[in-house]
Scaffold this motif. Structure first.
Motif, PDB file in Angstrom:
ATOM      1  N   ASP A 219       6.795 -11.994 -15.322  1.00 10.70           N
ATOM      2  CA  ASP A 219       6.348 -13.376 -15.399  1.00 10.70           C
ATOM      3  C   ASP A 219       5.639 -13.687 -14.086  1.00 10.70           C
ATOM      4  O   ASP A 219       6.229 -13.607 -13.011  1.00 10.70           O
ATOM      5  CB  ASP A 219       7.548 -14.293 -15.600  1.00 10.70           C
ATOM      6  CG  ASP A 219       7.151 -15.749 -15.731  1.00 10.70           C
ATOM      7  OD1 ASP A 219       6.037 -16.097 -15.326  1.00 10.70           O
ATOM      8  OD2 ASP A 219       7.964 -16.529 -16.242  1.00 10.70           O
TER       9      ASP A 219
ATOM     10  N   TYR B  82      11.093 -22.588 -18.975  1.00 10.01           N
ATOM     11  CA  TYR B  82      11.106 -21.450 -19.886  1.00 10.01           C
ATOM     12  C   TYR B  82      10.956 -21.858 -21.348  1.00 10.01           C
ATOM     13  O   TYR B  82      10.740 -21.005 -22.212  1.00 10.01           O
ATOM     14  CB  TYR B  82      12.374 -20.622 -19.681  1.00 10.01           C
ATOM     15  CG  TYR B  82      12.266 -19.757 -18.453  1.00 10.01           C
ATOM     16  CD1 TYR B  82      11.405 -18.665 -18.421  1.00 10.01           C
ATOM     17  CD2 TYR B  82      12.992 -20.050 -17.303  1.00 10.01           C
ATOM     18  CE1 TYR B  82      11.264 -17.887 -17.289  1.00 10.01           C
ATOM     19  CE2 TYR B  82      12.867 -19.279 -16.159  1.00 10.01           C
ATOM     20  CZ  TYR B  82      11.999 -18.197 -16.163  1.00 10.01           C
ATOM     21  OH  TYR B  82      11.868 -17.421 -15.037  1.00 10.01           O
TER      22      TYR B  82
ATOM     23  N   MET C  96       8.482 -23.606 -22.257  1.00  3.71           N
ATOM     24  CA  MET C  96       7.034 -23.582 -22.473  1.00  3.71           C
ATOM     25  C   MET C  96       6.583 -22.181 -22.891  1.00  3.71           C
ATOM     26  O   MET C  96       7.269 -21.180 -22.639  1.00  3.71           O
ATOM     27  CB  MET C  96       6.306 -24.000 -21.193  1.00  3.71           C
ATOM     28  CG  MET C  96       6.542 -25.442 -20.788  1.00  3.71           C
ATOM     29  SD  MET C  96       5.466 -25.955 -19.408  1.00  3.71           S
ATOM     30  CE  MET C  96       6.095 -24.914 -18.083  1.00  3.71           C
ATOM     31  N   THR C  97       5.447 -22.132 -23.496  1.00  2.00           N
ATOM     32  CA  THR C  97       4.872 -20.835 -23.864  1.00  2.00           C
ATOM     33  C   THR C  97       4.302 -20.162 -22.621  1.00  2.00           C
ATOM     34  O   THR C  97       3.972 -20.839 -21.629  1.00  2.00           O
ATOM     35  CB  THR C  97       3.755 -21.007 -24.897  1.00  2.00           C
ATOM     36  OG1 THR C  97       2.680 -21.749 -24.286  1.00  2.00           O
ATOM     37  CG2 THR C  97       4.243 -21.753 -26.127  1.00  2.00           C
ATOM     38  N   PRO C  98       4.163 -18.834 -22.595  1.00  2.00           N
ATOM     39  CA  PRO C  98       3.567 -18.156 -21.443  1.00  2.00           C
ATOM     40  C   PRO C  98       2.211 -18.721 -21.047  1.00  2.00           C
ATOM     41  O   PRO C  98       1.960 -18.925 -19.843  1.00  2.00           O
ATOM     42  CB  PRO C  98       3.489 -16.696 -21.898  1.00  2.00           C
ATOM     43  CG  PRO C  98       4.646 -16.549 -22.843  1.00  2.00           C
ATOM     44  CD  PRO C  98       4.714 -17.858 -23.578  1.00  2.00           C
ATOM     45  N   PRO C  99       1.314 -19.000 -22.003  1.00  2.00           N
ATOM     46  CA  PRO C  99       0.030 -19.586 -21.585  1.00  2.00           C
ATOM     47  C   PRO C  99       0.196 -20.938 -20.896  1.00  2.00           C
ATOM     48  O   PRO C  99      -0.541 -21.261 -19.957  1.00  2.00           O
ATOM     49  CB  PRO C  99      -0.744 -19.722 -22.898  1.00  2.00           C
ATOM     50  CG  PRO C  99      -0.157 -18.673 -23.783  1.00  2.00           C
ATOM     51  CD  PRO C  99       1.297 -18.653 -23.446  1.00  2.00           C
ATOM     52  N   GLU C 100       1.172 -21.750 -21.377  1.00  2.00           N
ATOM     53  CA  GLU C 100       1.407 -23.050 -20.751  1.00  2.00           C
ATOM     54  C   GLU C 100       1.893 -22.872 -19.311  1.00  2.00           C
ATOM     55  O   GLU C 100       1.455 -23.588 -18.399  1.00  2.00           O
ATOM     56  CB  GLU C 100       2.430 -23.849 -21.558  1.00  2.00           C
ATOM     57  CG  GLU C 100       1.887 -24.384 -22.875  1.00  2.00           C
ATOM     58  CD  GLU C 100       2.960 -25.035 -23.721  1.00  2.00           C
ATOM     59  OE1 GLU C 100       2.633 -25.956 -24.495  1.00  2.00           O
ATOM     60  OE2 GLU C 100       4.141 -24.612 -23.621  1.00  2.00           O
ATOM     61  N   ARG C 101       2.780 -21.905 -19.098  1.00  2.00           N
ATOM     62  CA  ARG C 101       3.271 -21.657 -17.747  1.00  2.00           C
ATOM     63  C   ARG C 101       2.167 -21.115 -16.848  1.00  2.00           C
ATOM     64  O   ARG C 101       2.065 -21.493 -15.675  1.00  2.00           O
ATOM     65  CB  ARG C 101       4.463 -20.685 -17.777  1.00  2.00           C
ATOM     66  CG  ARG C 101       5.706 -21.256 -18.435  1.00  2.00           C
ATOM     67  CD  ARG C 101       6.941 -20.455 -18.061  1.00  2.00           C
ATOM     68  NE  ARG C 101       6.894 -19.083 -18.542  1.00  2.00           N
ATOM     69  CZ  ARG C 101       7.370 -18.675 -19.711  1.00  2.00           C
ATOM     70  NH1 ARG C 101       7.923 -19.560 -20.546  1.00  2.00           N
ATOM     71  NH2 ARG C 101       7.316 -17.399 -20.059  1.00  2.00           N
ATOM     72  N   GLU C 102       1.337 -20.240 -17.391  1.00  2.00           N
ATOM     73  CA  GLU C 102       0.271 -19.651 -16.591  1.00  2.00           C
ATOM     74  C   GLU C 102      -0.765 -20.691 -16.175  1.00  2.00           C
ATOM     75  O   GLU C 102      -1.456 -20.524 -15.162  1.00  2.00           O
ATOM     76  CB  GLU C 102      -0.400 -18.530 -17.377  1.00  2.00           C
ATOM     77  CG  GLU C 102       0.503 -17.313 -17.562  1.00  2.00           C
ATOM     78  CD  GLU C 102      -0.057 -16.319 -18.557  1.00  2.00           C
ATOM     79  OE1 GLU C 102      -1.195 -16.549 -19.046  1.00  2.00           O
ATOM     80  OE2 GLU C 102       0.640 -15.342 -18.880  1.00  2.00           O
TER      81      GLU C 102
END
Length: 306
Positions: free
Chosen positions: A14, A53, A55-61
């Motif tokens: 991550d 966590y 959130m979706t990976p794209p949202e976190r990125e």
């Protein structure tokens, strides 16, 4: 907020993991000062991470500064808790006091360093009690800006008001703190006064006890409904008289000198378990306030050798 940037992203699955885990200590420190409860602070931080966590990976990125995002979320959760706490404490039996903290630096190897609260002036019991007198918005604006140096633009995003309004909130809170300050007493003298108080009690020296207290001193006990003092006791002679009335109970306790929220204090143990923690405020060579925390839920940080 640009207080935290991602680090080591290439070595973690991550990209934001290293940065957000590095923020845990800061979040615990902020939340404890906002809420006055380590247990509640830990719950707030856990909830902030849970939302990260969720959130979706794209949202976190897409979040440039994970630490800033976590601080904003944690600050808003604290603000909500402070607002609801006012209603809850109206039904609290007796007085409510902040959760006292031991000197973790003195040796608690089992405690994760990320969960340690920095014991500076902003966690002294007297300071936390003043924070309790503030409105939730004042407390959040003051703690974030004056203690942690977050700019008012960032504070405004948490409080939901304009930067100018947050500046006014912090100014009002600052006046409360300034008006509550007593003449400074050196650290060595504070420790000496507490030691003298302990020895006078052990000798049953009533006159010495009264002499160590300011004539207008007050004592407040938080027992969570089980404490002996449900209301503040005002005046040196009345405080000592209340101690004498509780003599049979108090004499069974072992009184030890300990650091309480970064200040000289005392703890009382019964059969090796800490059952009371005492914090003090001083003016000159006398004690002006005694805060006794007896609520078992607020003593979980105190081990046999707290």
């Amino acid at each position: 907020m640009d207080r935290s940037e991602e680090s080591g992203a290439g070595s973690e699955p991550d990209a934001g993991l290293s940065a957000i885990m590095g923020e845990r200590g800061q979040l615990i420190n902020v939340a404890y000062r906002l809420l006055g409860s380590l247990a509640d602070a830990e719950d707030v931080v856990q909830e902030a991470y849970a939302r990260w966590y969720a959130m979706t990976p794209p949202e976190r990125e897409a979040i440039r500064s994970p630490g800033a995002w976590l601080t904003t979320v944690a600050g808003r959760i604290c603000l909500n808790q402070l607002t609801s706490a006012r209603a809850r404490r109206e039904t609290y039996v007796g007085e409510w006091l902040p959760e006292p903290l031991p000197d973790r630096a003195a040796g608690r190897p089992e405690v994760d360093p990320a969960d340690r609260v920095t014991l500076d002036e902003s966690v002294h019991m007297a300071f936390l009690v003043v924070l309790e007198s503030m409105t939730p918005a004042e407390r959040v604006a003051f703690v974030l800006h004056d203690v942690f140096r977050y700019p008012f633009n960032d504070v405004a995003a948490i409080v939901g008001r304009t930067p100018a309004a947050c500046r006014q909130l912090a100014s009002s809170a600052r006046r409360r703190v300034r008006d509550s300050r007593a003449p400074a007493t050196s650290a060595a003298r504070r420790a000496g006064i507490v030691r003298d108080f302990k020895r006078a009690w052990e000798r049953n020296d009533i006159d010495a006890l009264i002499g160590l207290l300011d004539p207008e001193a007050s004592a407040i006990a938080d027992g969570g409904g089980a404490g002996a003092l449900l209301r503040p006791v005002e005046g040196a002679e009345r405080i000592v008289a209340s101690m004498v009335r509780l003599e049979d109970r108090l004499r069974r306790l072992r009184i030890l000198e300990r650091t309480v929220n970064g200040q000289p204090g005392l703890i009382a143990q019964l059969d090796g378990a800490t059952v009371s923690v005492y914090a003090f405020a001083f003016a000159g060579d006398r004690i002006t306030r005694i805060w006794a925390v007896r609520n078992p839920d607020k003593l979980r940080s105190w081990t046999e050798e707290a």
